[in-house]
Design a protein around this motif. Structure first.
Motif, PDB file in Angstrom:
ATOM      1  N   TYR A   1      -0.430   4.532   6.171  1.00 55.29           N
ATOM      2  CA  TYR A   1       0.159   3.192   6.207  1.00 55.29           C
ATOM      3  C   TYR A   1      -0.674   2.187   5.404  1.00 55.29           C
ATOM      4  CZ  TYR A   1       3.931   4.572   9.230  1.00 55.29           C
ATOM      5  OH  TYR A   1       5.069   5.158   9.707  1.00 55.29           O
ATOM      6  N   LEU A   2      -1.977   2.404   5.309  1.00 52.22           N
ATOM      7  CA  LEU A   2      -2.797   1.563   4.429  1.00 52.22           C
ATOM      8  C   LEU A   2      -2.409   1.782   2.964  1.00 52.22           C
ATOM      9  CD1 LEU A   2      -6.341   1.720   6.061  1.00 52.22           C
ATOM     10  CD2 LEU A   2      -4.853  -0.282   5.826  1.00 52.22           C
ATOM     11  N   LYS A   3      -2.108   3.022   2.614  1.00 49.48           N
ATOM     12  CA  LYS A   3      -1.638   3.310   1.251  1.00 49.48           C
ATOM     13  C   LYS A   3      -0.317   2.599   0.974  1.00 49.48           C
ATOM     14  CE  LYS A   3      -3.963   7.749   0.996  1.00 49.48           C
ATOM     15  NZ  LYS A   3      -3.803   9.201   1.084  1.00 49.48           N
ATOM     16  N   LEU A   4       0.571   2.595   1.974  1.00 51.71           N
ATOM     17  CA  LEU A   4       1.832   1.871   1.807  1.00 51.71           C
ATOM     18  C   LEU A   4       1.586   0.381   1.637  1.00 51.71           C
ATOM     19  CD1 LEU A   4       4.463   3.421   4.227  1.00 51.71           C
ATOM     20  CD2 LEU A   4       4.454   3.426   1.742  1.00 51.71           C
ATOM     21  N   GLY A   5       0.628  -0.152   2.383  1.00 50.11           N
ATOM     22  CA  GLY A   5       0.260  -1.563   2.221  1.00 50.11           C
ATOM     23  C   GLY A   5      -0.264  -1.838   0.827  1.00 50.11           C
ATOM     24  N   ALA A   6      -1.071  -0.906   0.308  1.00 54.34           N
ATOM     25  CA  ALA A   6      -1.569  -1.044  -1.066  1.00 54.34           C
ATOM     26  C   ALA A   6      -0.411  -1.017  -2.061  1.00 54.34           C
ATOM     27  CB  ALA A   6      -2.576   0.063  -1.375  1.00 54.34           C
ATOM     28  N   CYS A   7       0.557  -0.135  -1.820  1.00 57.40           N
ATOM     29  CA  CYS A   7       1.743  -0.077  -2.684  1.00 57.40           C
ATOM     30  C   CYS A   7       2.438  -1.432  -2.725  1.00 57.40           C
ATOM     31  CB  CYS A   7       2.745   0.960  -2.172  1.00 57.40           C
ATOM     32  SG  CYS A   7       2.304   2.663  -2.433  1.00 57.40           S
ATOM     33  N   ALA A   8       2.675  -1.989  -1.559  1.00 55.53           N
ATOM     34  CA  ALA A   8       3.380  -3.268  -1.478  1.00 55.53           C
ATOM     35  C   ALA A   8       2.587  -4.375  -2.165  1.00 55.53           C
ATOM     36  CB  ALA A   8       3.653  -3.627  -0.016  1.00 55.53           C
ATOM     37  N   GLY A   9       1.291  -4.413  -1.924  1.00 53.08           N
ATOM     38  CA  GLY A   9       0.453  -5.439  -2.550  1.00 53.08           C
ATOM     39  C   GLY A   9       0.422  -5.315  -4.061  1.00 53.08           C
ATOM     40  N   LEU A  10       0.292  -4.091  -4.553  1.00 53.68           N
ATOM     41  CA  LEU A  10       0.272  -3.870  -6.000  1.00 53.68           C
ATOM     42  C   LEU A  10       1.606  -4.234  -6.639  1.00 53.68           C
ATOM     43  CD1 LEU A  10      -1.673  -0.501  -6.054  1.00 53.68           C
ATOM     44  CD2 LEU A  10      -2.442  -2.643  -7.110  1.00 53.68           C
ATOM     45  N   LEU A  11       2.687  -3.865  -5.981  1.00 55.91           N
ATOM     46  CA  LEU A  11       4.009  -4.157  -6.526  1.00 55.91           C
ATOM     47  C   LEU A  11       4.268  -5.663  -6.551  1.00 55.91           C
ATOM     48  CD1 LEU A  11       6.511  -2.851  -7.695  1.00 55.91           C
ATOM     49  CD2 LEU A  11       7.395  -2.593  -5.377  1.00 55.91           C
ATOM     50  N   ALA A  12       3.931  -6.355  -5.471  1.00 51.96           N
ATOM     51  CA  ALA A  12       4.137  -7.808  -5.418  1.00 51.96           C
ATOM     52  C   ALA A  12       3.268  -8.514  -6.456  1.00 51.96           C
ATOM     53  CB  ALA A  12       3.831  -8.328  -4.019  1.00 51.96           C
ATOM     54  N   ALA A  13       2.004  -8.123  -6.551  1.00 47.61           N
ATOM     55  CA  ALA A  13       1.115  -8.734  -7.542  1.00 47.61           C
ATOM     56  C   ALA A  13       1.604  -8.442  -8.956  1.00 47.61           C
ATOM     57  CB  ALA A  13      -0.310  -8.227  -7.349  1.00 47.61           C
ATOM     58  N   GLY A  14       2.086  -7.216  -9.176  1.00 48.86           N
ATOM     59  CA  GLY A  14       2.627  -6.865 -10.492  1.00 48.86           C
ATOM     60  C   GLY A  14       3.812  -7.739 -10.865  1.00 48.86           C
ATOM     61  N   GLU A  15       4.698  -7.993  -9.912  1.00 49.52           N
ATOM     62  CA  GLU A  15       5.858  -8.857 -10.170  1.00 49.52           C
ATOM     63  C   GLU A  15       5.425 -10.266 -10.567  1.00 49.52           C
ATOM     64  OE1 GLU A  15       9.079  -8.384 -10.385  1.00 49.52           O
ATOM     65  OE2 GLU A  15       9.085  -6.284  -9.785  1.00 49.52           O
ATOM     66  N   ILE A  16       4.470 -10.819  -9.838  1.00 55.63           N
ATOM     67  CA  ILE A  16       3.991 -12.176 -10.135  1.00 55.63           C
ATOM     68  C   ILE A  16       3.336 -12.216 -11.511  1.00 55.63           C
ATOM     69  CG2 ILE A  16       2.385 -13.995  -9.414  1.00 55.63           C
ATOM     70  CD1 ILE A  16       4.928 -13.667  -7.631  1.00 55.63           C
ATOM     71  N   LEU A  17       2.536 -11.208 -11.810  1.00 60.74           N
ATOM     72  CA  LEU A  17       1.872 -11.170 -13.121  1.00 60.74           C
ATOM     73  C   LEU A  17       2.879 -11.008 -14.258  1.00 60.74           C
ATOM     74  CD1 LEU A  17      -1.207  -9.061 -12.098  1.00 60.74           C
ATOM     75  CD2 LEU A  17      -1.274 -11.394 -13.016  1.00 60.74           C
ATOM     76  N   LEU A  18       3.912 -10.196 -14.050  1.00 63.37           N
ATOM     77  CA  LEU A  18       4.937 -10.056 -15.086  1.00 63.37           C
ATOM     78  C   LEU A  18       5.676 -11.371 -15.308  1.00 63.37           C
ATOM     79  CD1 LEU A  18       6.378  -6.513 -14.296  1.00 63.37           C
ATOM     80  CD2 LEU A  18       4.883  -7.180 -16.192  1.00 63.37           C
ATOM     81  N   LYS A  19       5.930 -12.101 -14.231  1.00 58.67           N
ATOM     82  CA  LYS A  19       6.575 -13.418 -14.357  1.00 58.67           C
ATOM     83  C   LYS A  19       5.678 -14.373 -15.137  1.00 58.67           C
ATOM     84  CE  LYS A  19       9.270 -16.937 -13.322  1.00 58.67           C
ATOM     85  NZ  LYS A  19      10.585 -17.129 -13.892  1.00 58.67           N
ATOM     86  N   ILE A  20       4.384 -14.364 -14.838  1.00 62.17           N
ATOM     87  CA  ILE A  20       3.444 -15.229 -15.566  1.00 62.17           C
ATOM     88  C   ILE A  20       3.455 -14.884 -17.050  1.00 62.17           C
ATOM     89  CG2 ILE A  20       0.989 -15.747 -15.897  1.00 62.17           C
ATOM     90  CD1 ILE A  20       0.703 -15.441 -12.809  1.00 62.17           C
ATOM     91  N   GLY A  21       3.389 -13.587 -17.364  1.00 62.86           N
ATOM     92  CA  GLY A  21       3.391 -13.166 -18.768  1.00 62.86           C
ATOM     93  C   GLY A  21       4.685 -13.501 -19.477  1.00 62.86           C
ATOM     94  N   ALA A  22       5.810 -13.348 -18.781  1.00 66.94           N
ATOM     95  CA  ALA A  22       7.116 -13.610 -19.393  1.00 66.94           C
ATOM     96  C   ALA A  22       7.333 -15.091 -19.660  1.00 66.94           C
ATOM     97  CB  ALA A  22       8.227 -13.074 -18.495  1.00 66.94           C
ATOM     98  N   THR A  23       6.821 -15.945 -18.791  1.00 65.17           N
ATOM     99  CA  THR A  23       7.048 -17.379 -18.972  1.00 65.17           C
ATOM    100  C   THR A  23       5.976 -18.038 -19.834  1.00 65.17           C
ATOM    101  OG1 THR A  23       5.958 -17.845 -16.873  1.00 65.17           O
ATOM    102  CG2 THR A  23       8.352 -17.650 -16.846  1.00 65.17           C
TER     103      THR A  23
END
Length: 134
Positions: free
Chosen positions: A22-44
């Protein structure tokens, strides 16, 4: 869950296999959410060429790390439960966008976020309890 010999001198913790998964799943969620925010920053930041912005590339790296963590989590968690828990990203991304990008969250969206959180809890809690009994 922590095992009976959890707290040892030197403050080391021994986690059960279920807790690690479940910690690995938490890491998955954190990485995915952070990746989305970073992609938005790069795109804008550079709309004409987002692939040249540093945030885009870090977001891509986070996506790759998410994929690796996802494969590790799937070794020990049923995919139906893992997928339900991964839905917590639907909560993390809008809240992160509100905090870091100053995007607005409508009342309807806030209600949806709350319902996703309740759904993830209802889907994952019985499985987590069953795993701990084994």
């Amino acid at each position: 869950m922590l095992t009976s010999d959890t707290i040892q001198p030197g403050f080391s913790l021994k986690l059960s296999a279920s807790a690690k998964a479940y910690l690995k799943l938490g890491a998955c969620a954190g990485l995915l959410a952070a990746g989305e925010i970073l992609l938005k920053i790069g795109a804008t930041a550079q709309p004409d060429s987002p692939m040249t912005h540093w945030a885009t590339w870090i977001g891509i790296v986070f996506y790759v790390l998410n994929f690796v963590a996802w494969l590790e989590a799937l070794k020990t968690i049923p995919v139906g439960i893992a997928f339900a828990v991964q839905s917590i990203v639907q909560l993390m991304v809008p809240i992160s966008a509100w905090l870091f990008l100053h995007e607005q969250i409508s009342s309807g969206r806030a209600l949806g976020i709350l319902l996703v959180f309740v759904g993830v809890f209802l889907a994952a809690a019985p499985s987590a309890v069953a795993d701990e009994r084994l």
